[in-house]
Design a protein around this motif. Structure first.
Motif, PDB file in Angstrom:
ATOM      1  N   GLU A 224       0.831  -1.218   0.000  1.00  0.00           N
ATOM      2  CA  GLU A 224       0.000   0.000   0.000  1.00  0.00           C
ATOM      3  C   GLU A 224       0.857   1.257   0.000  1.00  0.00           C
ATOM      4  O   GLU A 224       0.462   2.266  -0.574  1.00  0.00           O
ATOM      5  CB  GLU A 224      -0.939   0.023   1.214  1.00  0.00           C
ATOM      6  N   TYR A 225       2.017   1.196   0.644  1.00  0.00           N
ATOM      7  CA  TYR A 225       2.849   2.399   0.697  1.00  0.00           C
ATOM      8  C   TYR A 225       3.241   2.845  -0.710  1.00  0.00           C
ATOM      9  O   TYR A 225       3.148   4.017  -1.057  1.00  0.00           O
ATOM     10  CB  TYR A 225       4.116   2.145   1.521  1.00  0.00           C
ATOM     11  N   GLU A 227       1.761   1.908  -3.474  1.00  0.00           N
ATOM     12  CA  GLU A 227       0.557   2.222  -4.247  1.00  0.00           C
ATOM     13  C   GLU A 227       0.093   3.628  -3.922  1.00  0.00           C
ATOM     14  O   GLU A 227      -0.350   4.366  -4.810  1.00  0.00           O
ATOM     15  CB  GLU A 227      -0.526   1.190  -3.932  1.00  0.00           C
ATOM     16  N   ALA A 228       0.203   3.994  -2.643  1.00  0.00           N
ATOM     17  CA  ALA A 228      -0.151   5.370  -2.265  1.00  0.00           C
ATOM     18  C   ALA A 228       0.734   6.343  -3.017  1.00  0.00           C
ATOM     19  O   ALA A 228       0.255   7.347  -3.556  1.00  0.00           O
ATOM     20  CB  ALA A 228      -0.001   5.549  -0.756  1.00  0.00           C
ATOM     21  N   ALA A 229       2.027   6.040  -3.089  1.00  0.00           N
ATOM     22  CA  ALA A 229       2.936   6.944  -3.792  1.00  0.00           C
ATOM     23  C   ALA A 229       2.606   6.977  -5.287  1.00  0.00           C
ATOM     24  O   ALA A 229       2.692   8.021  -5.928  1.00  0.00           O
ATOM     25  CB  ALA A 229       4.381   6.497  -3.576  1.00  0.00           C
ATOM     26  N   LEU A 230       2.191   5.828  -5.829  1.00  0.00           N
ATOM     27  CA  LEU A 230       1.846   5.788  -7.255  1.00  0.00           C
ATOM     28  C   LEU A 230       0.659   6.690  -7.558  1.00  0.00           C
ATOM     29  O   LEU A 230       0.672   7.430  -8.539  1.00  0.00           O
ATOM     30  CB  LEU A 230       1.531   4.351  -7.698  1.00  0.00           C
ATOM     31  N   VAL A 231      -0.374   6.634  -6.725  1.00  0.00           N
ATOM     32  CA  VAL A 231      -1.517   7.513  -6.998  1.00  0.00           C
ATOM     33  C   VAL A 231      -1.200   8.951  -6.587  1.00  0.00           C
ATOM     34  O   VAL A 231      -1.826   9.883  -7.078  1.00  0.00           O
ATOM     35  CB  VAL A 231      -2.831   7.055  -6.312  1.00  0.00           C
ATOM     36  N   ASP A 232      -0.234   9.134  -5.703  1.00  0.00           N
ATOM     37  CA  ASP A 232       0.158  10.490  -5.321  1.00  0.00           C
ATOM     38  C   ASP A 232       0.967  11.177  -6.409  1.00  0.00           C
ATOM     39  O   ASP A 232       1.412  12.306  -6.232  1.00  0.00           O
ATOM     40  CB  ASP A 232       0.976  10.474  -4.029  1.00  0.00           C
ATOM     41  N   GLY A 233       1.229  10.484  -7.505  1.00  0.00           N
ATOM     42  CA  GLY A 233       1.854  11.154  -8.638  1.00  0.00           C
ATOM     43  C   GLY A 233       3.299  10.773  -8.877  1.00  0.00           C
ATOM     44  O   GLY A 233       4.006  11.490  -9.569  1.00  0.00           O
ATOM     45  N   TYR A 234       3.743   9.677  -8.330  1.00  0.00           N
ATOM     46  CA  TYR A 234       5.133   9.287  -8.528  1.00  0.00           C
ATOM     47  C   TYR A 234       5.227   8.079  -9.457  1.00  0.00           C
ATOM     48  O   TYR A 234       4.289   7.281  -9.540  1.00  0.00           O
ATOM     49  CB  TYR A 234       5.794   8.958  -7.182  1.00  0.00           C
ATOM     50  N   THR A 235       6.376   7.946 -10.117  1.00  0.00           N
ATOM     51  CA  THR A 235       6.594   6.752 -10.930  1.00  0.00           C
ATOM     52  C   THR A 235       6.993   5.612 -10.011  1.00  0.00           C
ATOM     53  O   THR A 235       7.288   5.827  -8.834  1.00  0.00           O
ATOM     54  CB  THR A 235       7.724   6.963 -11.935  1.00  0.00           C
ATOM     55  N   LYS A 242      11.829   6.557  -2.873  1.00  0.00           N
ATOM     56  CA  LYS A 242      11.431   7.427  -1.775  1.00  0.00           C
ATOM     57  C   LYS A 242      10.718   6.688  -0.653  1.00  0.00           C
ATOM     58  O   LYS A 242      10.684   7.158   0.483  1.00  0.00           O
ATOM     59  CB  LYS A 242      10.496   8.533  -2.295  1.00  0.00           C
ATOM     60  N   ILE A 243      10.078   5.573  -0.984  1.00  0.00           N
ATOM     61  CA  ILE A 243       9.247   4.914   0.018  1.00  0.00           C
ATOM     62  C   ILE A 243       9.834   3.578   0.457  1.00  0.00           C
ATOM     63  O   ILE A 243       9.981   3.306   1.644  1.00  0.00           O
ATOM     64  CB  ILE A 243       7.804   4.704  -0.514  1.00  0.00           C
ATOM     65  N   PRO A 246      13.823   3.735   2.168  1.00  0.00           N
ATOM     66  CA  PRO A 246      13.982   4.110   3.582  1.00  0.00           C
ATOM     67  C   PRO A 246      13.449   3.047   4.529  1.00  0.00           C
ATOM     68  O   PRO A 246      13.982   2.852   5.623  1.00  0.00           O
ATOM     69  CB  PRO A 246      13.148   5.393   3.706  1.00  0.00           C
ATOM     70  N   GLN A 247      12.403   2.357   4.084  1.00  0.00           N
ATOM     71  CA  GLN A 247      11.818   1.376   4.995  1.00  0.00           C
ATOM     72  C   GLN A 247      12.560   0.067   4.983  1.00  0.00           C
ATOM     73  O   GLN A 247      12.431  -0.739   5.900  1.00  0.00           O
ATOM     74  CB  GLN A 247      10.368   1.144   4.615  1.00  0.00           C
TER      75      GLN A 247
ATOM     76  N   LEU B  52      -4.198   0.995 -10.237  1.00  0.00           N
ATOM     77  CA  LEU B  52      -3.280   0.123  -9.507  1.00  0.00           C
ATOM     78  C   LEU B  52      -3.401  -1.311 -10.006  1.00  0.00           C
ATOM     79  O   LEU B  52      -2.504  -2.124  -9.804  1.00  0.00           O
ATOM     80  CB  LEU B  52      -3.585   0.171  -8.004  1.00  0.00           C
ATOM     81  N   SER B  73      -0.537   7.673 -11.562  1.00  0.00           N
ATOM     82  CA  SER B  73      -0.125   9.052 -11.308  1.00  0.00           C
ATOM     83  C   SER B  73      -0.666  10.026 -12.353  1.00  0.00           C
ATOM     84  O   SER B  73      -0.707  11.220 -12.125  1.00  0.00           O
ATOM     85  CB  SER B  73       1.397   9.130 -11.256  1.00  0.00           C
ATOM     86  N   PHE B  81      -6.634   4.298   1.566  1.00  0.00           N
ATOM     87  CA  PHE B  81      -6.494   2.864   1.803  1.00  0.00           C
ATOM     88  C   PHE B  81      -7.093   2.464   3.148  1.00  0.00           C
ATOM     89  O   PHE B  81      -7.182   3.274   4.073  1.00  0.00           O
ATOM     90  CB  PHE B  81      -5.020   2.475   1.798  1.00  0.00           C
ATOM     91  N   TYR B  87       3.070   7.112   4.994  1.00  0.00           N
ATOM     92  CA  TYR B  87       4.476   6.741   4.937  1.00  0.00           C
ATOM     93  C   TYR B  87       5.066   6.818   6.344  1.00  0.00           C
ATOM     94  O   TYR B  87       5.112   7.896   6.935  1.00  0.00           O
ATOM     95  CB  TYR B  87       5.216   7.659   3.975  1.00  0.00           C
TER      96      TYR B  87
END
Lengths: 332, 358
Positions: A224-225, A227-235, A242-243, A246-247, B52, B73, B81, B87
């Protein structure tokens, strides 16, 4: 109970310090466990300690029986280890002694044994080789492993399970079995006794480890992390960078240490596939035994300097490792 | 805000058909809920709208723009979700700023937009905390803020309240509903909780077995279920369904109970049935207990729900139905009760096709 209502509750108890209430048997068991662990630690640490002490002993102290615990420390072992010297005699010795003030610390120590330093020994090169080869192969195998592990963890790859097993299977043959064919191949390809050859070899061997370890760690990071970034506008690559990265830091740290330790300590391949140019420290230490009398303090000094980089890295990453070695068993 | 159009959208995972080809048009500003049991394909459909999940066949249009093969995007949608997906290594503020940074907004603009959503959701005091330090409700507020801050064309929410405690859930439900009324944003909301669906939606899409069962307003879905699945699934308990025989304007229930069908139903029944078999359905509140009722049963169990009593009544032929009755009334177990049905609220189904007759 009545007084409780009159005076109100006392300060809340935030921790228990009632050691006196612990049952004697439980206390005995606790102590017994502590002692047991202490003994185990001693068994593990005594050789390291002995080695550490020996590295700083003089020639005479090294062979003293019983072994001396208190002695005058000297860097003799390190001088023997790290320098190439020649024996001086007669006038040359007198001359050198007269100019002793111009010499550095190592030079003076060598002079005490009537020797002059001609330059750094092979061992310095060996250590340097180890650093390049272990460091290079670790970086490459962790980076490649990270991408492979991410792909295995996130995408539908045809024959995924077979591929993973195949990757693991590269680890199944013992070194003894593959060294001879490898030796022949390396000689044909001009990889024998080269840094590139050794980096490639260790990378291949470490990749199976890094892919499997890192896949476990990445599996633990919920999709989900990203996927959240994907819909937030990132490739996807940005999301990974970025996600996920770090984790996965914990897992990457643990994997780095594991593969570094393998590449750093590896002995058999290094012995067979290098001779002079790319020889690493482990086989070099072993061959030191043979050269005209056993210089125990030099060997101990060599082993010690050999240990230090791994200790430093492990220490630097210790906070990540503590969580990392549980293999992501803890969900945050 | 945007319209969302699905045209023959289908999803297969190998042999498995997760979503059978479906058509759906969602109007601009509409709040549509996908409702169904787990594994019915509702989340997959939502994920296909978001990008997705890829579409196996069919097309998706956002505001008449074909987005079937666009990256998530590039679709200008926001996704909320179930487990928040904040994050973990960023503070609440950084989380909310993240989508704006993707758009390359200036720092001032980002600050301004964050302040806007923060005031709207009243989460100013949370901004400097990491998600791990926030409660479930606050996490979901921050997640909503992250979705809102982009001013997307549509909001997609995947069981956003599913991970919250029951008392939180109710207040968040109202908050989301208020937000929607304020913003008039096209929203697609997935849930398996029919109360959420009834309370929040303009229209409900009931799904089961990878198929749309019915699309309608909450009232339509509740009072006029399109088929037996919807009749059973909506309402707790669901609609009473009694397999009976029909002939000459009379439904013959198992045993000696008879129900005279209202005249305007006769035509429809005559056309809709291909044999004598019929399934009669009515909601628990459609039955009224009275001494001279034409139907009779025996009290099997009685449950006080607080505002009312739910009676389990056994009819002849071992059929057990639910009747909603006054909370003051007491019916000893085993006693006979007589009741009538509100003719407005009786529905009929064809037992073979399982479809409603109307």
């Amino acid at each position: 109970m009545a007084s409780f209502e009159e005076t109100g509750p006392r300060n809340p108890v935030t921790e228990s310090i009632r050691v006196d209430k612990v049952h004697p048997r439980a206390r005995f068991l606790d102590n017994a466990r502590a002692i047991f662990v202490l003994i185990l630690a001693l068994i593990g640490l005594i050789p390291v300690l002995a080695m550490g002490l020996t590295a700083f002993k003089s020639r005479a102290d090294v062979v003293a029986v019983p072994p001396k615990i208190a002695f005058e420390p000297t860097l003799e072992g390190f001088v023997f280890l790290l320098t190439e010297r020649s024996q001086l005699s007669g006038t040359k010795l007198e001359e050198a002694k007269a100019n002793a003030d111009d010499l550095g610390l190592f030079g003076q120590i060598a002079l005490r044994n009537g020797q002059r330093i001609n330059g750094p020994s092979d061992y310095v090169t060996r250590l340097w080789n180890s650093l390049i080869i272990a460091g290079g192969s670790t970086i490459i195998s962790v980076v490649l492993g990270l991408f492979a592990a991410y792909a295995f963890s996130r995408f539908d790859i045809p024959g995924k399970d077979d591929l993973l097993f195949f990757i693991l299977s590269t680890r199944m043959l013992p070194a003894v079995v593959v060294t001879i064919p490898l030796f022949l191949m390396f000689r044909q390809l001009g990889l024998f006794d080269t840094h590139l050859g050794m980096i490639l070899l260790y990378t291949v061997f470490n990749l199976s480890l890094t892919v499997w370890l890192l896949k476990g760690f990445i599996d633990e990071i919920p999709r989900e992390y990203e996927e959240a970034a994907l819909v937030d506008g990132y490739t996807r690559f940005q999301a990974f960078y970025k996600i996920v990265l770090p984790q996965a830091a914990t897992g990457i740290a643990a994997t780095t240490v594991f593969s570094l330790i393998f590449a750093w300590n590896e002995y058999a391949f290094a012995l067979m596939l290098t001779s002079n140019n790319a020889r690493t420290a482990p086989p070099a230490i072993a061959t030191m035994l043979g050269r005209g009398g056993i210089e125990w303090s030099a060997i101990a000094a060599g082993t010690l300097t050999f240990l230090i980089p791994v200790v430093i890295i492990t220490f630097a990453l210790r906070r990540h490792l503590l969580r990392g070695v549980t293999f992501g068993a803890i969900r945050q | 805000m945007a319209t969302i159009k699905l045209r023959q959208v289908e999803k297969r995972f190998g042999e498995f058909q997760a979503v059978k080809p479906m058509d759906l048009t969602i109007d601009s500003g509409e709040f549509v809920v996908f409702l169904g049991p787990s594994g019915c394909g509702k989340t997959t459909t939502l994920r296909m709208i978001s990008g997705l999940e890829s579409v196996s066949t069919g097309d998706i249009f956002l505001d008449n723009r074909k987005v079937t093969w666009l990256r998530p995007s590039d679709r200008d949608i926001a996704f909320v979700f179930q487990f928040f997906a904040l994050y973990p290594h960023m503070t609440a503020r950084q989380n909310i700023a993240f989508p704006l940074q993707a758009e390359g907004e200036s720092k001032d603009e980002i600050d301004r937009r964050i302040k806007e959503v923060v005031d709207l959701l009243q989460i100013g005091h949370l901004l400097n905390f990491r998600p791990g330090k926030l409660s479930g409700g606050d996490k979901q507020r921050v997640a909503l803020a992250r979705a809102l801050v982009r001013r997307p064309a549509a909001f997609l929410m995947d069981e956003p309240l599913g991970a919250l405690d029951a008392d939180f859930r109710e207040s968040m439900r109202a908050e989301i509903k208020r937000l929607h009324l304020d913003l008039k944003a096209t929203t697609v909301y997935v849930t398996h909780d029919q109360i959420e669906a009834m309370a929040m939606s303009d229209r409900i899409v009931v799904m089961s077995n990878a198929e749309v069962q019915q699309v309608g307003t909450p009232a339509q879905v509740y009072y006029d279920p399109a088929n037996l699945f919807v009749a059973r699934f909506i309402g707790s308990p669901g609609m009473n369904l009694i397999t009976s025989q029909y002939g000459d304007g009379v439904v013959r229930l198992p045993g000696s109970n008879r129900y005279a069908v209202a005249p305007d139903w006769r035509m429809a029944l005559g056309e809709g049935l291909d044999s004598d078999d019929v399934i009669m359905g009515f909601r628990p509140e459609a039955a009224h207990i009275k001494p001279d009722g034409t139907l009779v049963g025996e009290v099997y169990a009685s449950e006080l729900y607080g505002a009312y009593t739910m009676l389990h009544v056994e009819l002849e032929g071992n059929e057990i139905i639910h009747i909603r009755s006054d909370r003051q009334m007491r019916y000893p177990i085993g006693s006979k009760v007589r009741f009538d049905l509100d003719p407005e609220m009786v529905r009929f189904f064809n037992p073979k096709t399982e479809m409603a007759i109307n």
